[in-house]
Design an enzyme around this catalytic site. Structure first.
Site, mmCIF file in Angstrom:
data_model
loop_
_atom_site.group_PDB
_atom_site.id
_atom_site.type_symbol
_atom_site.label_atom_id
_atom_site.label_comp_id
_atom_site.label_asym_id
_atom_site.label_seq_id
_atom_site.Cartn_x
_atom_site.Cartn_y
_atom_site.Cartn_z
ATOM 1 C CB CYS A 15 -23.990 33.788 -3.565
ATOM 2 S SG CYS A 15 -24.452 34.841 -4.964
ATOM 3 C CB CYS A 18 -21.266 38.021 -5.258
ATOM 4 S SG CYS A 18 -22.980 38.251 -4.759
ATOM 5 C CG ASP A 419 19.416 16.527 -0.646
ATOM 6 O OD1 ASP A 419 20.221 16.048 -1.458
ATOM 7 O OD2 ASP A 419 19.760 17.230 0.321
ATOM 8 C CG ASP A 618 18.772 20.487 3.538
ATOM 9 O OD1 ASP A 618 19.165 19.953 2.475
ATOM 10 O OD2 ASP A 618 19.447 20.531 4.573
ATOM 11 C CG ASP A 622 18.294 20.059 -2.366
ATOM 12 O OD1 ASP A 622 18.843 19.218 -3.091
ATOM 13 O OD2 ASP A 622 18.445 20.110 -1.134
#
Length: 723
Positions: A15, A18, A419, A618, A622
């Site tokens: 649980c 724990c 971008d 990409d 960036d």
């Protein structure tokens, strides 16, 4: 400062309490910076402080000392261990065989029949209590011994009260008869709790189906060249540099480069590319993709955990182990849950006995009902089950989410910065116009190619290709060369200075642009990027380079805006070109003429306005902006640096997956909130009903057993969600 991370497999947790115990004890080990434990995956991720010299055994000892099992996770192992349901089933069957006769007996008793003597009920209840129920005693004792209270403590207290009180009435108050015997209650409670656990384990196994599908993609064997002939070996034994043969219809075993042959490959399962991709000598191929037509040989480049598929699996696993901030609610509640429930149960018994003036029987039974209706298991499962299903669903759709934190944040975005080149546009540039103003055309073209070959910028590649396509070959040797970030390139040729870059830079250098200004305005207003060549301070040539919008850009921008998300375009290109592209895309917020090193500061400016900002890019330039943004999205076809810097990777190189990431986040967070509601409502309604005597322990136990199943089942609904 934090340093290396390490994963541990942890057993024995039931649980949220724990989980909290393990996290607390590990966090106290010197040198541990942070620890995250996942109840569902049974894994713990430990991050050490920078420079800390912590041995794995120290972590294992800390966990085992509080009664749980722990081992180092094998990071090279790419398979999910299936939960062994056999012990769960055996325990359930034994408990049910003990409980069912007593339940039948209780039903018959209501009609005036007595089928079982009390001593038989005692034997049946004892077998259930200390046979299948022994696991609860062991776990509860371990918890109490280490100063903690868990769900198992509640189970043991509830069932033991019913069992022991039945023995007491049987021996010392026989006049009560069947009204003082609750053996069937303790046995039935154990049976239903075990049933709930079995159903929970089955359901939890289904939450990892997406990850299992990914792991199953990797082929088991590879045809590798050994001693002059191709032999079949396990894929795990392939080493970098091996020559591998791939036949038609087979899966490619590892990542590599084609060295001989021609074929078409289905890469849809990783990249989302629906059409087969042609592969010839020099082409890169991805492990686990399918070779459709011809046979080819390849050189293995990335193997084992370095392959693209392995990296995807690793990202999904890490996301499933991580925690969303919303889980703090469950963690805080779990910390105080069990002690509070025990207190309420004691208070219930005292009120019924002393204030209500009822019998000890009634007081104890109502107190027992309070104990067994409470279940912190559902709280512990509410968040991780949804995170597991959500991150798996994302992976199936080409959305790789590196942490639960980002899965949670994506739905809160109210601004997305994109971008231009390669993100909003296709990144496939073409030179659409060339003008030679002075000097020999061949010399100007060769000078351009000599400069552009010194960089990997997409515009440079397009211009070099343009020159080569027209038969020019750069035999020019420059005396010097320098890349001026965000502006252009410069060098010297036969003692004369040469520059190649955009018009703003040329103006900064003080060159006369009056003769070419009209052409610059014309091309830039049509969305082209203009590059000018200057030789010894005179503009000698112009190239106009254009890039088309991605086919999905307009619809994606419109969809994001309809979701209340502002879309911004961020580019180093000139404002005229940027605004032309933005208008085509339907974007009204444009930040243009930004140097690469300034992109991150522009993102920060938007954050300072109170916006939750996502950055989509990409390229290498960036990366700082991706890190600065609240969430960085990398297009899967982008550079390794961009993918590494991003928080969410859009593997399929399709902007639609950006929208899917936002939808997935919102649906997952809704699912988590539903789970927390169900987990809490069971207790908020059930505990008061049990306290006022409206629930007997058997009904309470049944409700408790199914609260976890309800939560996990609700999480599994997310698998069918449309994103």
């Amino acid at each position: 400062m934090s340093g290396r991370k390490q994963e541990f497999d942890i057993t024995g947790m039931h649980c949220a309490a724990c989980v909290k115990r393990v996290e607390n004890v590990v966090s106290k080990v010197d040198g541990v910076a942070s620890v995250k434990v996942n109840l569902l995956t049974r894994k713990g991720s430990v991050e050490y402080a920078d420079g800390a010299n912590v041995e794995p055994q120290q972590i294992i000892d800390a966990i085992t000392n509080i009664g749980f099992g722990a081992t180092e996770a094998d990071e090279t192992k790419q398979e999910i261990e299936k939960v062994n349901l056999k012990p769960h089933i055996i325990r359930l069957v034994i408990a049910a065989c003990m409980a069912i006769p007593m339940m039948i007996n209780m039903t018959l008793h209501r009609f005036g029949f007595e089928a079982l003597p009390v001593w038989v009920e005692f034997v049946l209840a004892t077998i259930a209590q200390f046979g299948p129920g022994l696991m609860f005693y062991k776990s509860a004792w371990s918890a109490v011994k280490n100063g903690a209270l868990t769900m198992d403590v509640l189970v043991v207290m509830g069932t033991s009260v019913a069992y022991l009180f039945s023995i007491y009435n049987w021996q010392f108050h026989p006049e009560l008869g069947a009204h003082g015997i609750y053996f069937e209650t303790s046995a039935w409670l154990i049976t239903f709790i075990l049933l709930g656990k079995l159903l929970e384990e089955i359901a939890k196994g289904r939450t990892s189906e997406a990850l299992q599908k990914l792991i199953a993609l990797q082929p088991a064997t590879a045809h590798v060249l050994r001693d002059g002939e191709f032999v079949d070996i396990p894929t795990s034994k392939v080493v970098a540099g091996d020559v591998v043969q791939v036949r038609a219809g087979e899966k490619i075993p590892v990542d590599g480069i084609v060295t001989d042959g021609y074929s078409t490959v289905d890469e849809a399962m990783l990249t989302g590319e629906s059409l087969p991709v042609e592969k010839q000598v020099g082409s890169e191929v991805i492990g686990a993709t399918i070779n459709l037509s011809g046979a080819f040989t390849m050189e293995a480049k990335r193997i084992g955990s370095d392959t693209m598929l392995s990296q995807i699996i690793k990202v999904v696993e890490e996301a499933q182990t991580s925690k969303a901030s919303i889980q703090r609610i469950a963690d805080v509640v779990a910390q105080y849950f069990v002690p509070t429930v025990i207190g309420l149960a004691v208070l219930t018994g005292l009120i019924w006995y002393f204030i209500m003036g009822d019998s000890l029987n009634v007081a104890l039974i109502n107190a027992t009902a309070v104990l067994v209706i409470a279940c912190p298991c559902a709280l512990g499962l509410a968040t991780p089950t949804s995170i597991m299903v959500g991150s798996g669903l994302g992976a199936e759709h080409g959305v790789l989410i590196k942490s639960a934190e980002y899965l949670e944040k994506a739905g809160k975005l109210n601004a997305v910065v994109m971008d231009k080149t390669g993100t909003l546009t296709q990144g496939v540039l073409d030179v659409t116009a060339f003008k030679n103003y002075s000097g020999d055309e061949a010399r100007n073209m060769n000078l351009m190619m000599a400069l552009e070959q010194g960089t990997s910028h997409p515009i440079a590649k397009a211009m070099v290709y343009y020159g080569e396509d027209r038969g020019y070959k750069s035999g020019v040797e420059l005396g010097s060369f320098a890349d001026v970030p965000g502006k252009g390139l410069q060098g010297s040729y036969q003692g004369v200075s040469v520059q190649l870059g955009h018009s703003r830079w040329m103006a900064e250098l003080g060159y006369d642009l009056s003769a070419v200004e009209e052409d610059i305005l014309t091309y830039e207003s049509q969305g082209a990027s203009v590059s000018l060549l200057a030789v010894d301070g005179v503009i000698t040539a112009l190239w106009a380079v254009e890039d088309e919008l991605r086919p999905e850009t307009v619809s994606v921008v419109k969809e994001l805006q309809s979701q209340g998300i502002e879309v911004w375009m961020l580019t180093g290109d000139n404002r005229r070109t940027a605004e032309y592209i933005a208008k085509q895309a339907g974007i009204s917020h444009v930040i243009a003429e930004v140097l690469p090193q300034d992109k991150a500061s522009k993102v920060k400016e938007l954050q300072d306005k109170g916006l939750v900002v996502g950055m989509v890019g990409d390229g290498i330039n960036d990366a700082p902006a991706l890190v600065t943004a609240d969430i960085g999205f990398a297009i899967g076809s982008g550079t390794d640096i961009a993918v590494e810097a991003a928080d969410i990777v859009l593997v399929r190189n399709d902007l639609h997956t950006l929208v899917q990431a936002v939808h997935l986040s919102r649906k997952t967070m809704t699912n988590i909130k539903q789970n927390l509601f169900w987990a809490l409502i069971f207790n908020c309604i059930g505990i008061p009903l049990a306290a006022v005597g409206a629930l007997n322990p058997m009904i309470a136990g049944t409700a408790m057993a199914f609260s976890s199943v309800t939560v996990v089942s609700n999480s599994l609904r997310l698998k069918r969600a449309k994103i």
